[in-house]
Design a protein around this motif. Structure first.
Motif, short mmCIF file in Angstrom:
data_model
loop_
_atom_site.label_atom_id
_atom_site.label_comp_id
_atom_site.label_asym_id
_atom_site.label_seq_id
_atom_site.Cartn_x
_atom_site.Cartn_y
_atom_site.Cartn_z
N ASP A 6 0.96 -2.48 5.95
CA ASP A 6 1.95 -3.72 5.67
C ASP A 6 3.16 -3.12 6.70
N PHE A 7 3.95 -3.87 7.03
CA PHE A 7 5.27 -3.70 7.94
C PHE A 7 6.11 -2.88 7.02
N ARG A 8 6.12 -3.00 5.69
CA ARG A 8 7.13 -2.32 4.91
C ARG A 8 6.83 -0.73 4.76
N GLY A 9 5.49 -0.29 5.12
CA GLY A 9 5.24 1.18 5.40
C GLY A 9 4.06 1.37 4.45
N SER A 10 3.50 0.43 3.80
CA SER A 10 2.14 0.91 2.85
C SER A 10 1.06 0.84 3.80
N ILE A 11 0.07 1.74 3.49
CA ILE A 11 -1.21 1.85 4.28
C ILE A 11 -2.40 1.49 3.16
#
Length: 406
Positions: free
Chosen positions: A341-346
């Protein structure tokens, strides 16, 4: 590429304000596990906004790095070469267009399957318009490598394969990729991005917006594969392979199953992963993931193809498609689709024995001090996986590409 409230440059403020808010999902098809962890190993931080890493099948071990601002660079022996492989001319200042969506913005590139022999590659980018009422047009062009220097592009060789104009097209560019069948696939979004009175075209087969196209670029002009689902049908563009999507910024072909897995960016409710098949209708703008976006009782939703996984905006803000993992560094991720996700979660996505897909949040052991805003995933010649994006540092945005390690 869509960022919910604002675009990449302004999204930094929004995401920085919200990074401390840890959310937990209430969705049934998600699980968490402390045993599943990864590390990020820096490959390079020489680019400002990297969105793609491409590996040609020419045994040169070069990595081609696409910077959204208008360049493609070569990484060779862990060093970015000083002169870009391709530099697109930009005219943002003359038109007053600044930021990532201006003229010269690159959405993606793809090497021809026979690149080692024909030296052809393709770029999807924003270009100057030919219609005065349109601020920008979307172009897919073919280029040749320079005959005298394999690390440079012959810019004079450019042949424009496809040009798309229309309202907000500058914000709706997506990925281009060659499928296992050798045809070029093109995703074009149908995102209003705050445009008042925007007319959605994802369900209209006379428009390219909200579609995945499939064309044969081995002929000039390009030809239509005979088995395209709308080939020969009146009132439908024959290039269309699937429709009803909002913005499939990234998708991937699973090397084993050959299926197309697409990440369709949501509007206000859900992000989704889809297995996209020929002729499929993903439902936008009537459906957003598994939720109703636009009410219309006259529409039969039974023919819409459902996503295999969704998540709400409690768990992210903008889905970034990934790749299946078939490398050696991370045995736990074998046969899983890894995306972010763009917010940084993988996340990883696993197909269970009952046929359902389960999403798992991966724990990043060495989280960065600054929020890392994910823009893309790609694999190298050894099938190892990389994630790329940028951080909002004290001195401004700084791009980086990391190898995902166990």
């Amino acid at each position: 590429m869509k960022i919910k409230l604002i675009y990449l440059t302004l999204a930094l403020v929004f995401l920085s304000c919200n990074q401390a808010k840890k959310k937990t999902s209430t969705q049934e098809n998600v699980k968490t596990s402390n045993s599943n962890s990864i590390r990020l190993e820096l490959l390079t931080d020489a680019l400002k906004n990297p969105i793609q890493m491409s590996i040609p099948d020419d045994n040169t071990h070069r990595k081609f790095l696409t910077n959204r601002g208008g360049q493609i660079w070569i990484l060779e022996n862990k060093t970015v070469l000083p002169i870009p492989f391709l530099q697109l001319n930009t005219a943002q200042d003359s038109l007053g267009l600044e930021g990532p969506e201006g003229i010269g913005t690159i959405n993606g590139m793809a090497f021809h399957p026979q690149f080692s022999g024909n030296h052809k590659f393709y770029v999807c980018y924003n270009a100057a318009p030919s219609i005065a009422s349109d601020p920008i047009k979307l172009v897919i062009s073919e280029f040749l490598v320079d005959e005298d220097n394999p690390n440079l592009t012959n810019k004079e060789s450019e042949i424009r394969i496809l040009e798309v104009e229309g309202e907000n097209i500058a914000n709706n560019g997506g990925k281009i990729a060659f499928g296992p069948d050798g045809y070029l696939y093109i995703s074009i979004g149908d995102d209003a991005i705050g445009v008042e009175n925007y007319v959605h075209h994802a369900q209209d087969l006379n428009h390219f917006n909200g579609k995945i196209l499939r064309i044969n670029v081995n002929t000039l002009p390009y030809s239509i594969p005979s088995d395209n689902p709308f080939a020969g049908i009146s009132d439908a563009k024959p290039e269309i392979w699937a429709y009803g999507l909002r913005k499939m910024w990234r998708y991937t072909f699973d090397p084993k199953s050959k299926q197309l897995f697409g990440a369709d960016v949501g509007e206000v409710q859900q992000e989704e992963i889809n297995i996209v098949t020929k002729g499929a209708n993903l439902g936008w703008p009537y459906m957003e993931g598994e939720s109703v976006y636009m009410e219309d009782n006259s529409i039969d939703k039974s023919g819409f193809k459902s996503p295999i996984n969704t998540y709400s905006h409690e768990d992210g803000v903008c889905i970034i498609g990934g790749n299946f993992y078939y490398g050696k560094e991370n045995p736990y991720l074998q046969n899983k689709l890894v995306f972010g996700d763009f917010r940084g979660s993988i996340f990883s996505l696993t197909k269970e024995t009952n046929g359902k897909w389960t999403r798992e949040l991966l724990e990043i052991q060495n989280k960065l001090d600054d929020v890392f805003l994910i823009c893309g995933f790609d694999t190298d010649e050894d099938n190892e996986l990389y994630v790329m994006g940028f951080s909002n540092t004290d001195v401004g945005p700084k791009g980086a590409i990391y190898k995902i390690m166990h």
